[in-house]
Design a protein around this motif. Structure first.
Motif, short mmCIF file in Angstrom:
data_model
loop_
_atom_site.label_atom_id
_atom_site.label_comp_id
_atom_site.label_asym_id
_atom_site.label_seq_id
_atom_site.Cartn_x
_atom_site.Cartn_y
_atom_site.Cartn_z
N VAL A 292 0.83 -1.20 0.00
CA VAL A 292 0.00 0.00 0.00
C VAL A 292 0.86 1.25 0.00
N MET A 293 2.06 1.19 0.58
CA MET A 293 2.96 2.35 0.57
C MET A 293 3.28 2.81 -0.84
N ALA A 294 3.29 1.88 -1.79
CA ALA A 294 3.63 2.24 -3.17
C ALA A 294 2.60 3.19 -3.77
N MET A 296 1.56 5.84 -2.62
CA MET A 296 1.98 7.22 -2.39
C MET A 296 2.78 7.77 -3.56
N TRP A 297 3.27 6.88 -4.43
CA TRP A 297 4.07 7.32 -5.57
C TRP A 297 3.22 7.72 -6.77
N MET A 298 1.91 7.45 -6.71
CA MET A 298 1.05 7.80 -7.84
C MET A 298 1.01 9.32 -8.01
N PRO A 299 0.99 9.79 -9.27
CA PRO A 299 0.97 11.25 -9.50
C PRO A 299 -0.28 11.89 -8.90
N ARG A 300 -0.14 13.07 -8.38
CA ARG A 300 -1.26 13.79 -7.79
C ARG A 300 -2.26 14.15 -8.89
N GLY A 301 -3.52 14.03 -8.55
CA GLY A 301 -4.56 14.39 -9.50
C GLY A 301 -4.97 13.28 -10.46
N VAL A 302 -4.27 12.16 -10.44
CA VAL A 302 -4.59 11.05 -11.33
C VAL A 302 -5.56 10.10 -10.63
N GLU A 303 -6.69 9.84 -11.27
CA GLU A 303 -7.66 8.92 -10.69
C GLU A 303 -7.21 7.48 -10.94
N TYR A 304 -7.40 6.62 -9.95
CA TYR A 304 -7.02 5.22 -10.09
C TYR A 304 -7.85 4.36 -9.15
N ARG A 305 -7.85 3.07 -9.42
CA ARG A 305 -8.50 2.11 -8.53
C ARG A 305 -7.53 0.95 -8.31
N VAL A 306 -7.73 0.26 -7.20
CA VAL A 306 -6.85 -0.85 -6.83
C VAL A 306 -7.64 -2.15 -6.95
N GLU A 307 -7.08 -3.11 -7.66
CA GLU A 307 -7.64 -4.45 -7.77
C GLU A 307 -6.73 -5.40 -7.00
N GLY A 308 -7.31 -6.14 -6.07
CA GLY A 308 -6.49 -7.05 -5.29
C GLY A 308 -7.33 -7.98 -4.45
N SER A 309 -6.67 -8.69 -3.56
CA SER A 309 -7.34 -9.66 -2.69
C SER A 309 -8.19 -8.93 -1.65
N PRO A 310 -9.15 -9.62 -1.03
CA PRO A 310 -9.92 -8.99 0.05
C PRO A 310 -9.04 -8.44 1.16
N GLU A 311 -7.93 -9.11 1.44
CA GLU A 311 -7.01 -8.63 2.47
C GLU A 311 -6.45 -7.26 2.11
N VAL A 312 -6.02 -7.12 0.85
CA VAL A 312 -5.45 -5.84 0.42
C VAL A 312 -6.50 -4.74 0.44
N ALA A 314 -9.32 -4.57 2.14
CA ALA A 314 -9.76 -4.25 3.49
C ALA A 314 -8.73 -3.36 4.19
N PHE A 315 -7.46 -3.68 4.02
CA PHE A 315 -6.40 -2.87 4.64
C PHE A 315 -6.40 -1.46 4.06
N LEU A 316 -6.60 -1.36 2.74
CA LEU A 316 -6.62 -0.06 2.09
C LEU A 316 -7.78 0.79 2.62
N ALA A 317 -8.96 0.19 2.78
CA ALA A 317 -10.11 0.93 3.30
C ALA A 317 -9.86 1.38 4.74
N GLU A 318 -9.22 0.52 5.53
CA GLU A 318 -8.91 0.88 6.91
C GLU A 318 -7.96 2.06 6.97
N GLN A 319 -6.93 2.04 6.11
CA GLN A 319 -5.97 3.15 6.13
C GLN A 319 -6.60 4.44 5.62
N ALA A 320 -7.52 4.33 4.66
CA ALA A 320 -8.20 5.53 4.17
C ALA A 320 -8.98 6.20 5.30
#
Length: 340
Positions: A292-294, A296-312, A314-320
């Motif tokens: 998930v730390m990676a 932070m390297w995405m360019p500012r202003g660029v829309e994106y979505r993350v596709e991954g396992s339920p574990e990933v 869920a962790f991403l939603a928690e950190q958000a």
């Protein structure tokens, strides 16, 4: 005459592959008459092959037992299978196996056609066969089918230090074109892997053979780096151990591939294009926190979505939620001063 010789050799091949054939089975397989079959059997006897005729309802033909083994007639696939099997047996840890199996392989090679012998020699010298390793050779999971022609082609490319091009489909189903410098074929836990240096990614990569397609021999040679069988096996097993305990995800971003690659630099070497305005960035890490730390390297202003396992996810939603709670409420804009 050529057809007669070919048919006679086919008859000999059938007799070698089966303990007993009825006359009717041989007639049907060779598509000949009973008279022609008897004539071909006599021709083989004249050449010194002991063929026994059996009468009665179960009558037919078979090679006589107790005589010298006649010359083997092997297809290319059979020759490769024997080479792989004997090579594996030689390193299986059985007492006396190495001497007997390698001597058997040497005897077989003496009577093989030059082209097939070349493929088998390449397999012997560039297949890092060993015991143990990641997973178990007795694993219950089925072994994926491997094209013996592909196995032979890769072995030759490893031996001759020839660059290869092929299509590769990764575990996530993403297909990509690869240009590599092949080094070793390594079997681990009932699967075959190619250890190669990926020129586009400027790094070592491990490829599962059952995920490779459209191989192309470039006829371009490279200067090989020093590499022993043990080193190759260790590289492959290290990569597999890392994958087994690692996590992965994919970032789908609304930005052209070349722009994201320019922003990420070396870390964007695996970014793939989806269309003119979108691309995908595959991520792998040894822990979900590092993955998930990676983001932070995405360019500012660029829309994106993350596709991954339920574990990933869920962790991403928690950190958000934690980031949102950590940010102080936005202060109201100051009122304009009088006379402004």
């Amino acid at each position: 005459m050529a057809a007669t010789t070919s048919r006679t050799l086919e008859l000999l091949s059938l007799l070698q592959s089966h303990r007993h054939w009825t006359a009717r089975e041989l007639v049907d397989r060779l598509d000949v008459s009973d008279r022609t079959l008897r004539r071909d059997v006599e021709r083989l006897r004249e050449l010194g092959y002991g063929i026994e005729s059996l009468r009665g309802s179960a009558g037919g033909y078979r090679l006589e037992a107790g005589t010298g083994l006649p010359p083997l007639l092997l297809t290319d696939d059979e020759g490769v299978a024997i080479a792989v099997g004997l090579r594996s047996q030689a390193t299986a840890g059985l007492r006396g196996a190495e001497h007997t199996t390698l001597s058997a392989l040497a005897k077989i090679e003496q009577v093989l056609p030059a082209a097939l012998r070349r493929r088998i020699e390449a397999l012997q010298s560039h297949a890092a066969v060993g015991t143990g390793g990641v997973g178990s050779a007795r694993s219950a999971r089925p072994s994926p089918e491997i094209d013996s022609e592909l196995l032979g082609l890769l072995a030759l490319a490893c031996r001759d230090s020839e660059r290869l091009r092929f299509r590769y489909t990764d575990a996530a189903g993403e297909a990509s074109a690869r240009v590599v410098e092949p080094y070793r074929l390594v079997p681990v836990a009932r699967r075959w892997y190619l250890l190669a240096f990926d020129r586009d990614r400027d790094d070592w990569r491990t490829f599962r053979l059952d995920r490779m397609s459209e191989p192309f021999q470039t006829r371009v040679n490279f200067a090989p780096r020093p590499m022993t069988d043990d080193e190759a096996r260790e590289r492959v097993e290290h990569a597999l151990r890392w994958r087994e305990r690692g996590v992965s995800a994919r970032v789908v971003a609304a930005i052209p591939r070349e722009d994201l690659v320019a922003h990420l630099g070396w870390y964007g070497r695996d970014v793939v294009e989806i269309d003119a305005g979108h691309c995908a960035w595959p991520l792998e890490a040894d822990a979900v926190e590092n993955l998930v730390m990676a983001l932070m390297w995405m360019p500012r202003g660029v829309e994106y979505r993350v596709e991954g396992s339920p574990e990933v996810l869920a962790f991403l939603a928690e950190q958000a939620s934690r980031f949102a709670a950590a940010a102080p409420a936005a202060a109201p804009a100051p009122a304009p001063s009088a006379g402004a």
